[in-house]
Design an enzyme around this catalytic site. Structure first.
Site, PDB file in Angstrom:
ATOM      1  N   ARG A 104       0.841  -1.189   0.000  1.00 49.90           N
ATOM      2  CA  ARG A 104       0.000   0.000   0.000  1.00 49.90           C
ATOM      3  C   ARG A 104       0.876   1.238   0.000  1.00 49.90           C
ATOM      4  O   ARG A 104       1.859   1.320   0.752  1.00 49.90           O
ATOM      5  CB  ARG A 104      -0.926   0.029   1.222  1.00 49.90           C
ATOM      6  CG  ARG A 104      -2.116  -0.923   1.110  1.00 49.90           C
ATOM      7  CD  ARG A 104      -3.081  -0.528  -0.010  1.00 49.90           C
ATOM      8  NE  ARG A 104      -4.232  -1.412  -0.161  1.00 49.90           N
ATOM      9  CZ  ARG A 104      -4.323  -2.441  -1.011  1.00 49.90           C
ATOM     10  NH1 ARG A 104      -3.310  -2.739  -1.809  1.00 49.90           N
ATOM     11  NH2 ARG A 104      -5.422  -3.152  -1.080  1.00 49.90           N
ATOM     12  N   GLU A 143      -3.839   7.037  -5.020  1.00 52.23           N
ATOM     13  CA  GLU A 143      -3.908   6.627  -6.441  1.00 52.23           C
ATOM     14  C   GLU A 143      -5.202   7.141  -7.060  1.00 52.23           C
ATOM     15  O   GLU A 143      -6.241   7.125  -6.403  1.00 52.23           O
ATOM     16  CB  GLU A 143      -3.895   5.088  -6.524  1.00 52.23           C
ATOM     17  CG  GLU A 143      -2.593   4.485  -6.076  1.00 52.23           C
ATOM     18  CD  GLU A 143      -2.642   2.951  -6.009  1.00 52.23           C
ATOM     19  OE1 GLU A 143      -3.622   2.355  -6.502  1.00 52.23           O
ATOM     20  OE2 GLU A 143      -1.716   2.355  -5.456  1.00 52.23           O
ATOM     21  N   HIS A 183      -0.305  -0.276 -10.043  1.00 56.23           N
ATOM     22  CA  HIS A 183      -0.978  -1.217  -9.126  1.00 56.23           C
ATOM     23  C   HIS A 183      -1.328  -2.516  -9.868  1.00 56.23           C
ATOM     24  O   HIS A 183      -2.483  -2.931  -9.945  1.00 56.23           O
ATOM     25  CB  HIS A 183      -2.244  -0.562  -8.544  1.00 56.23           C
ATOM     26  CG  HIS A 183      -2.674  -1.161  -7.240  1.00 56.23           C
ATOM     27  ND1 HIS A 183      -3.191  -0.420  -6.209  1.00 56.23           N
ATOM     28  CD2 HIS A 183      -2.682  -2.448  -6.800  1.00 56.23           C
ATOM     29  CE1 HIS A 183      -3.512  -1.210  -5.188  1.00 56.23           C
ATOM     30  NE2 HIS A 183      -3.208  -2.452  -5.531  1.00 56.23           N
TER      31      HIS A 183
HETATM   32  C1  DGY Z   1      -5.422  -6.168  -3.225  1.00 59.00           C
HETATM   33  O1  DGY Z   1      -5.861  -7.284  -3.507  1.00 59.00           O
HETATM   34  O2  DGY Z   1      -5.414  -5.710  -2.081  1.00 59.00           O
HETATM   35  C2  DGY Z   1      -4.907  -5.348  -4.370  1.00 59.00           C
HETATM   36  O3  DGY Z   1      -3.931  -4.465  -3.944  1.00 59.00           O
HETATM   37  C3  DGY Z   1      -6.025  -4.601  -5.029  1.00 59.00           C
HETATM   38  O4  DGY Z   1      -6.531  -3.686  -4.134  1.00 59.00           O
END
Ligand code: DGY
Length: 325
Positions: free
Chosen positions: A242, A271, A289
């Site tokens: 994150r 983001e 991401h």
């Molecule tokens: C997750 O699965 O947490 C990915 O980062 C998508 O949010």
């Protein structure tokens, strides 16, 4: 084949076909086909009469939204392993079951974790630019000298499923594995990795940092200027979990000064409105991401949520149910 279930599932997030299919084959479904993230009011309205709501990390389910969900909703399933976008105490107060997608995406995320390390350390962004721009004049011994990752010390912050999958891969690169975690792993899970109770002690010997800890209040801003300064000069910093675990201003300053040689980032605070320097700095290898973004993993994530919803609807506790207590 559709199961004879009177239960309707509202899939509020945008899913590709491969991920819609398991839901369509299992439940009576309503999909968000708008191509955009729904407003909270649309999520609430779309849930009318539905037993289960499927969201993802871009759908914020705060206490107010949860309180406004129709009474029919008993299950919230997030199409993600991370769940900091859901107010879990509010979900508990409303007696909701919350499901997520651990395990099924760990290997894909770990693949991208290695790409981040290699992309940053071996200056992949600059290399791509050189080739694609036509500015490359041929091989030169001094061209785009990067940093080896083999033989280096990898510090993994967060040794959960994804952290362990990265460690597995990094062993194949002859990296020495160190980790900091809330709890020490069993020796069988550690597989020779060195545990550090103190993040600071680990950072002081980390050549390549991989942030793989869960997001949320407990980890926000933990990789800050003071901690980056503890790392050996010229370290590599990567983040697969994150964005807001890293203090962006501090990392940008360290990237400019050379304290951090390069960063490999797949996730960002706020983001997609990321820190503007990440778009400009040559020593930032950035991806949008993409950790779990493969067709196989997208399908597995859906199958896992469908299985969990079915389990819960038949009165059992699904293995992917989050503890809310
Ligand atoms: C997750 O699965 O947490 C990915 O980062 C998508 O949010």
């Amino acid at each position: 084949m559709k199961e004879a279930s009177g239960d309707t599932v509202f899939i509020a997030c945008n899913l590709p076909g491969v991920a819609q299919r398991p839901f369509a084959e299992t439940f009576s479904c309503r999909f968000n086909d708008t191509g955009r993230v729904l407003a909270a009011s649309e999520v609430i309205a779309g849930c009318e009469g539905a037993t289960a709501l499927v969201v993802t990390a871009t759908d914020k389910l705060g206490a107010e939204v949860i309180a406004a969900l129709p009474d029919s909703v008993r299950i919230v399933a997030t199409y993600s392993v991370g769940h900091e976008h859901i107010d879990l105490p509010a979900a508990a107060a409303r007696n909701l079951v919350v499901l997520h997608t651990p395990d099924v995406l760990s290997e894909s995320c770990a693949d991208i974790g290695m790409l981040l390390m290699l992309g940053a350390a071996r200056r992949a962004l600059e290399g791509l630019h050189l080739v694609r721009s036509g500015e490359w004049t041929g091989w030169q011994p001094g061209q785009l000298l990067g940093t080896d990752i083999h033989g280096k010390r990898l510090g993994i912050f967060g040794m959960g499923r994804i952290g362990r999958a990265i460690a597995k891969r990094a062993r194949g690169f002859d990296m020495e594995i160190h980790y900091h975690n809330r709890r020490r792993l069993d020796p069988a899970e550690e597989r020779g990795a060195v545990y550090h109770e103190s993040l600071e002690v680990m950072l002081a010997l980390t050549d390549v940092l991989c942030v793989a800890a869960p997001g949320g209040r407990a980890t926000r801003g933990m990789i800050n200027g003071e901690r980056l300064a503890l790392m050996p000069a010229g370290a590599i910093v990567t983040n697969i979990s994150r964005g807001d675990i890293i203090d962006d201003a501090a990392l940008v300053a360290a990237l400019r000064s050379g304290q951090v040689a390069a960063a490999g980032l797949d996730v960002f605070a706020n983001e997609p409105d990321i820190h503007p320097a990440y778009r400009k700095l040559d020593n930032v290898f950035a991806l949008p991401h993409s950790g779990s973004a493969t067709s196989d993993t997208r399908r597995r994530m859906s199958e896992f949520l469908c299985a969990g919803i079915r389990e819960e609807l038949s009165g059992r506790v699904a293995s992917n149910r989050l503890a809310l207590g």
